[in-house]
Design a protein around this motif. Sequence first.
Motif, PDB file in Angstrom:
ATOM      1  N   PRO A  89       0.808  -1.224   0.000  1.00  8.01           N
ATOM      2  CA  PRO A  89       0.000   0.000   0.000  1.00  8.01           C
ATOM      3  C   PRO A  89       0.843   1.277   0.000  1.00  8.01           C
ATOM      4  O   PRO A  89       0.413   2.305  -0.513  1.00  8.01           O
ATOM      5  CB  PRO A  89      -0.857  -0.104   1.262  1.00  8.01           C
ATOM      6  N   THR A  90       2.044   1.212   0.547  1.00  8.92           N
ATOM      7  CA  THR A  90       2.905   2.396   0.540  1.00  8.92           C
ATOM      8  C   THR A  90       3.346   2.738  -0.883  1.00  8.92           C
ATOM      9  O   THR A  90       3.318   3.907  -1.286  1.00  8.92           O
ATOM     10  CB  THR A  90       4.130   2.172   1.448  1.00  8.92           C
ATOM     11  N   VAL A  91       3.721   1.739  -1.655  1.00 14.15           N
ATOM     12  CA  VAL A  91       4.094   1.972  -3.051  1.00 14.15           C
ATOM     13  C   VAL A  91       2.883   2.434  -3.853  1.00 14.15           C
ATOM     14  O   VAL A  91       2.988   3.338  -4.698  1.00 14.15           O
ATOM     15  CB  VAL A  91       4.738   0.707  -3.662  1.00 14.15           C
ATOM     16  N   ALA A  92       1.721   1.840  -3.590  1.00 18.45           N
ATOM     17  CA  ALA A  92       0.503   2.269  -4.275  1.00 18.45           C
ATOM     18  C   ALA A  92       0.205   3.735  -3.979  1.00 18.45           C
ATOM     19  O   ALA A  92      -0.141   4.502  -4.885  1.00 18.45           O
ATOM     20  CB  ALA A  92      -0.672   1.393  -3.858  1.00 18.45           C
ATOM     21  N   ASN A  93       0.359   4.143  -2.718  1.00 15.86           N
ATOM     22  CA  ASN A  93       0.148   5.548  -2.356  1.00 15.86           C
ATOM     23  C   ASN A  93       1.135   6.455  -3.078  1.00 15.86           C
ATOM     24  O   ASN A  93       0.767   7.524  -3.572  1.00 15.86           O
ATOM     25  CB  ASN A  93       0.289   5.745  -0.840  1.00 15.86           C
ATOM     26  N   ALA A  94       2.381   6.043  -3.151  1.00 16.51           N
ATOM     27  CA  ALA A  94       3.395   6.859  -3.814  1.00 16.51           C
ATOM     28  C   ALA A  94       3.091   7.007  -5.308  1.00 16.51           C
ATOM     29  O   ALA A  94       3.228   8.103  -5.869  1.00 16.51           O
ATOM     30  CB  ALA A  94       4.781   6.253  -3.606  1.00 16.51           C
ATOM     31  N   LEU A  95       2.662   5.932  -5.941  1.00 18.41           N
ATOM     32  CA  LEU A  95       2.345   5.997  -7.370  1.00 18.41           C
ATOM     33  C   LEU A  95       1.106   6.851  -7.634  1.00 18.41           C
ATOM     34  O   LEU A  95       1.082   7.644  -8.585  1.00 18.41           O
ATOM     35  CB  LEU A  95       2.157   4.593  -7.932  1.00 18.41           C
ATOM     36  N   LEU A  96       0.077   6.700  -6.801  1.00 12.28           N
ATOM     37  CA  LEU A  96      -1.118   7.528  -6.963  1.00 12.28           C
ATOM     38  C   LEU A  96      -0.803   8.999  -6.705  1.00 12.28           C
ATOM     39  O   LEU A  96      -1.308   9.878  -7.413  1.00 12.28           O
ATOM     40  CB  LEU A  96      -2.231   7.046  -6.029  1.00 12.28           C
ATOM     41  N   ALA A  97       0.045   9.259  -5.708  1.00  9.08           N
ATOM     42  CA  ALA A  97       0.442  10.641  -5.425  1.00  9.08           C
ATOM     43  C   ALA A  97       1.205  11.225  -6.606  1.00  9.08           C
ATOM     44  O   ALA A  97       0.966  12.379  -7.007  1.00  9.08           O
ATOM     45  CB  ALA A  97       1.290  10.699  -4.158  1.00  9.08           C
ATOM     46  N   ALA A  98       2.101  10.447  -7.182  1.00  8.11           N
ATOM     47  CA  ALA A  98       2.862  10.922  -8.342  1.00  8.11           C
ATOM     48  C   ALA A  98       1.943  11.199  -9.527  1.00  8.11           C
ATOM     49  O   ALA A  98       2.092  12.214 -10.217  1.00  8.11           O
ATOM     50  CB  ALA A  98       3.923   9.897  -8.718  1.00  8.11           C
ATOM     51  N   LEU A  99       0.975  10.334  -9.756  1.00 15.00           N
ATOM     52  CA  LEU A  99       0.018  10.539 -10.844  1.00 15.00           C
ATOM     53  C   LEU A  99      -0.791  11.809 -10.618  1.00 15.00           C
ATOM     54  O   LEU A  99      -0.987  12.605 -11.540  1.00 15.00           O
ATOM     55  CB  LEU A  99      -0.911   9.330 -10.977  1.00 15.00           C
ATOM     56  N   TRP A 100      -1.236  12.033  -9.379  1.00 14.96           N
ATOM     57  CA  TRP A 100      -2.011  13.238  -9.078  1.00 14.96           C
ATOM     58  C   TRP A 100      -1.156  14.496  -9.261  1.00 14.96           C
ATOM     59  O   TRP A 100      -1.597  15.470  -9.874  1.00 14.96           O
ATOM     60  CB  TRP A 100      -2.579  13.178  -7.657  1.00 14.96           C
ATOM     61  N   VAL A 101       0.064  14.465  -8.743  1.00 15.50           N
ATOM     62  CA  VAL A 101       0.952  15.631  -8.857  1.00 15.50           C
ATOM     63  C   VAL A 101       1.213  15.949 -10.329  1.00 15.50           C
ATOM     64  O   VAL A 101       1.156  17.124 -10.738  1.00 15.50           O
ATOM     65  CB  VAL A 101       2.272  15.392  -8.089  1.00 15.50           C
ATOM     66  N   MET A 102       1.483  14.955 -11.126  1.00 10.30           N
ATOM     67  CA  MET A 102       1.744  15.198 -12.548  1.00 10.30           C
ATOM     68  C   MET A 102       0.482  15.679 -13.272  1.00 10.30           C
ATOM     69  O   MET A 102       0.557  16.525 -14.158  1.00 10.30           O
ATOM     70  CB  MET A 102       2.292  13.935 -13.217  1.00 10.30           C
ATOM     71  N   SER A 103      -0.676  15.174 -12.879  1.00  7.64           N
ATOM     72  CA  SER A 103      -1.923  15.596 -13.506  1.00  7.64           C
ATOM     73  C   SER A 103      -2.266  17.037 -13.177  1.00  7.64           C
ATOM     74  O   SER A 103      -2.782  17.771 -14.018  1.00  7.64           O
ATOM     75  CB  SER A 103      -3.076  14.690 -13.069  1.00  7.64           C
ATOM     76  N   VAL A 104      -1.974  17.456 -11.959  1.00  6.55           N
ATOM     77  CA  VAL A 104      -2.352  18.792 -11.521  1.00  6.55           C
ATOM     78  C   VAL A 104      -1.252  19.811 -11.786  1.00  6.55           C
ATOM     79  O   VAL A 104      -1.492  20.859 -12.383  1.00  6.55           O
ATOM     80  CB  VAL A 104      -2.747  18.773 -10.025  1.00  6.55           C
ATOM     81  N   PHE A 105      -0.042  19.529 -11.356  1.00  9.76           N
ATOM     82  CA  PHE A 105       1.018  20.524 -11.408  1.00  9.76           C
ATOM     83  C   PHE A 105       1.838  20.500 -12.701  1.00  9.76           C
ATOM     84  O   PHE A 105       2.387  21.521 -13.103  1.00  9.76           O
ATOM     85  CB  PHE A 105       1.946  20.390 -10.204  1.00  9.76           C
ATOM     86  N   ALA A 106       1.929  19.353 -13.335  1.00 10.94           N
ATOM     87  CA  ALA A 106       2.684  19.286 -14.592  1.00 10.94           C
ATOM     88  C   ALA A 106       1.789  19.493 -15.808  1.00 10.94           C
ATOM     89  O   ALA A 106       2.268  19.484 -16.936  1.00 10.94           O
ATOM     90  CB  ALA A 106       3.411  17.948 -14.702  1.00 10.94           C
ATOM     91  N   GLY A 107       0.493  19.637 -15.578  1.00  8.45           N
ATOM     92  CA  GLY A 107      -0.417  19.938 -16.673  1.00  8.45           C
ATOM     93  C   GLY A 107      -0.929  18.753 -17.450  1.00  8.45           C
ATOM     94  O   GLY A 107      -1.554  18.924 -18.502  1.00  8.45           O
ATOM     95  N   TRP A 108      -0.692  17.548 -16.967  1.00  6.15           N
ATOM     96  CA  TRP A 108      -1.175  16.377 -17.693  1.00  6.15           C
ATOM     97  C   TRP A 108      -2.691  16.407 -17.845  1.00  6.15           C
ATOM     98  O   TRP A 108      -3.214  16.044 -18.893  1.00  6.15           O
ATOM     99  CB  TRP A 108      -0.765  15.090 -16.994  1.00  6.15           C
ATOM    100  N   GLY A 109      -3.384  16.799 -16.775  1.00  6.94           N
ATOM    101  CA  GLY A 109      -4.845  16.835 -16.822  1.00  6.94           C
ATOM    102  C   GLY A 109      -5.354  17.831 -17.844  1.00  6.94           C
ATOM    103  O   GLY A 109      -6.273  17.540 -18.622  1.00  6.94           O
ATOM    104  N   THR A 110      -4.770  18.997 -17.873  1.00  7.83           N
ATOM    105  CA  THR A 110      -5.184  20.019 -18.835  1.00  7.83           C
ATOM    106  C   THR A 110      -4.896  19.580 -20.260  1.00  7.83           C
ATOM    107  O   THR A 110      -5.726  19.745 -21.154  1.00  7.83           O
ATOM    108  CB  THR A 110      -4.475  21.352 -18.528  1.00  7.83           C
ATOM    109  N   LYS A 111      -3.725  18.991 -20.479  1.00  8.07           N
ATOM    110  CA  LYS A 111      -3.383  18.527 -21.826  1.00  8.07           C
ATOM    111  C   LYS A 111      -4.290  17.387 -22.273  1.00  8.07           C
ATOM    112  O   LYS A 111      -4.610  17.265 -23.453  1.00  8.07           O
ATOM    113  CB  LYS A 111      -1.932  18.078 -21.878  1.00  8.07           C
ATOM    114  N   ALA A 112      -4.708  16.564 -21.334  1.00  2.99           N
ATOM    115  CA  ALA A 112      -5.531  15.415 -21.690  1.00  2.99           C
ATOM    116  C   ALA A 112      -6.971  15.798 -22.017  1.00  2.99           C
ATOM    117  O   ALA A 112      -7.599  15.169 -22.867  1.00  2.99           O
ATOM    118  CB  ALA A 112      -5.534  14.403 -20.550  1.00  2.99           C
ATOM    119  N   PHE A 113      -7.482  16.850 -21.375  1.00  5.24           N
ATOM    120  CA  PHE A 113      -8.910  17.140 -21.508  1.00  5.24           C
ATOM    121  C   PHE A 113      -9.234  18.457 -22.202  1.00  5.24           C
ATOM    122  O   PHE A 113     -10.364  18.647 -22.639  1.00  5.24           O
ATOM    123  CB  PHE A 113      -9.575  17.135 -20.131  1.00  5.24           C
ATOM    124  N   CYS A 114      -8.300  19.386 -22.288  1.00  6.56           N
ATOM    125  CA  CYS A 114      -8.646  20.730 -22.755  1.00  6.56           C
ATOM    126  C   CYS A 114      -7.933  21.108 -24.044  1.00  6.56           C
ATOM    127  O   CYS A 114      -6.771  20.771 -24.255  1.00  6.56           O
ATOM    128  CB  CYS A 114      -8.288  21.753 -21.678  1.00  6.56           C
TER     129      CYS A 114
END
Length: 108
Positions: free
Chosen positions: A14-39
């Motif tokens: 679960p610790t590795v799962a948390n780290a991977l989910l956190a990395a995905l969220w950080v990249m989606s929000v702060f690196a712009g992945w979410g904006t590039k994917a949807f907008c």
Amino acid sequence: MGISEAVRISIVIPTVANALLAALWVMSVFAGWGTKAFCSDAGCAARMNEVALVSGLFAAVAVCCTAAAWLPPAARRDDRRLMALTGAAAAAWTAAVGTVFAGGMIVR
């Protein structure tokens, strides 16, 4: 081993799962992945920032659960408490990432 005996899961999973989910969220929000994917326009990007803000609430809960699980020595020694807090953090990270995805589909 009988049915009544619990199967022990290593805390690493679960610790590795948390780290991977956190990395995905950080990249989606702060690196712009979410904006590039949807907008594709500026109006959508502004709405996506609002989605990121809402998902940040779930991310804050996840960070607090992770800190409560790992920082106090007493929490690390209690396997049930550690797993419960780590599981809650994983659920909160999943909600944060899911909010970015669902919100991105909505603001699209």
